[in-house]
Design a protein around this motif. Structure first.
Motif: not given
Length: 410
Positions: A209-237
């Motif tokens: 939970l402490t890492r989800i708002f960091d830029p370019f972070v894609r959590l390892h347990f989530r599906k690799a097939s899902v598109d994205g570059i790990g910026l959505g939650l960083a933009i939210v924050k």
């Protein structure tokens, strides 16, 4: 006694010399530190300019390509051709989302983005979001529910929409079954509205939970097939910080996640009860201006397919000639920002309004991250939107702009 005085004078001289050396060393260290800061600032500025330039140069063709693919999808007769077009469309959508994310981060990092709070009807906003996400949710066989409870909030509507779009998109993306709920309700704190986005998805481990708002972070347990570059939650924050609202997160692995934000209660706004875009756009007379012929043609053909009456031009001179051939009123101006000969979309809008002596509603489309909502757009009552836009988003943008203008008329 003389020797003692001499010794004391010598000691003081050595102390003064040592102090001067220490001050000199510190001044030199400070100078080196200031140079390093200057180099870092220049590097950051160069990175931002590069991102802005790349983003602008790529967004124009992606915008045109998306509109053309939308037409091809409707016109395709063969099933194999439709499959190929859908595959290409998925790639374009993915590229468009990545460019949008990069542009948003570039704008936020520039430090020049401001918040312009106003009273925002959550009913109207949720209707718009429901139209935007209903197809995506249906394709994933998910239920999507919005409940505004007829509440309004006081905040910047564009920044609030950015936060909700990213949170809803993430919720749908990581929910394999069940659904997503977006609910607004009065909070325990007086004159405060809480907006909660709840999904029945895979959840987030407490350790992450402490890492989800960091830029370019894609959590390892989530599906690799899902598109994205790990910026959505960083933009939210970053956007939430801009409008000064904290974000609360509660999550249980395997059960789902809830994101929540609190905003000041706003004045109630009366809904106009206007129909949806697919019926409301028919018959609208829209002026379209873009100095890129490919984009201009794609925009014009798309609007004509929706039943709009279009006057398309690539410059003021061409537009002036075409407008001289008709006396019908204009319902909307849709223009690019950068036109030829240093002429801007703002100038064209002002000139067109002056010519017709009417405050015609206007949308300024741009791929330039430096163009943002500010005093000029507020003073001229111009809506700014960033390329590329899908057909669906373009239709909703036109609908919202024209209907909002109709509500404001006496």
């Amino acid at each position: 006694m003389l020797m003692l005085a001499y010794s004391i004078a010598s000691l003081r001289e050595r102390e003064h010399a040592e102090a001067r050396r220490s001050v000199g060393d510190r001044l030199e260290e400070r100078s080196c530190l200031m140079q390093q800061i200057s180099h870092l600032q220049e590097a950051h500025s160069s990175k931002s300019r590069l991102l802005a330039m790349v983003s602008h140069d790529l967004r124009q063709p992606v915008h045109a390509l998306g509109l053309m693919l939308g037409r091809f999808r409707q016109d395709a007769s063969s099933s194999s051709l439709r499959i190929d077009i859908e595959a290409v469309n998925d790639v374009v959508n993915s590229l468009s989302k990545s460019l949008t994310m990069l542009m948003a981060v570039t704008r936020l990092n520039s430090g020049q983005v401001i918040a312009l709070p106003e009273s925002v009807s959550l009913e109207r906003l949720f209707m718009s979001l429901a139209n935007e996400f209903e197809e995506t949710a249906a394709a994933s066989r998910l239920q999507l529910h919005f409940r505004s409870n007829d509440l309004s909030v006081t905040t910047d509507p564009n920044h609030l929409r950015t936060i909700l779009v990213n949170l809803i998109s993430n919720a749908i993306k990581y929910t394999p079954q069940g659904g997503v709920k977006v609910v607004a309700k009065l909070a325990a704190t007086p004159n405060t509205v809480s907006i909660e986005i709840t999904d029945s998805g895979i959840g987030i481990p407490a350790s992450e939970l402490t890492r989800i708002f960091d830029p370019f972070v894609r959590l390892h347990f989530r599906k690799a097939s899902v598109d994205g570059i790990g910026l959505g939650l960083a933009i939210v924050k970053q956007t939430a910080d801009l409008i000064k609202t904290p974000i609360r997160v509660e999550s249980v692995v395997g059960c789902g996640t809830t994101f929540a934000i609190d905003l000041p209660l706003g004045q109630q706004t009366q809904l106009s009860g206007t129909p949806m875009p697919n019926t409301y756009l028919r018959g609208l007379r829209i002026v379209v201006i873009d100095n890129d012929e490919t984009v201009l043609e794609s925009m014009a053909r798309t609007l004509e397919e929706w039943g709009c009456r279009v006057i398309a031009a690539n410059c003021w001179e061409e537009l002036d000639v075409k407008l001289g051939m008709t006396v019908s009123p204009i319902d909307l101006i849709l223009t690019d920002f950068h036109l030829d000969a240093g002429f801007s979309g703002y100038e064209l809008i002002k000139r067109l309004r002056k010519k017709h002596r009417l405050q015609i509603p206007a949308i300024l489309l741009t791929g330039d991250v430096e163009i943002r909502h500010g005093p000029e757009s507020t003073a001229t009552a111009v809506v700014i939107a960033y390329k590329p836009l899908s057909r669906e988003k373009l239709a909703l943008l036109i609908y919202d702009t024209v209907s909002a203008h109709a509500v404001q008329q006496p």
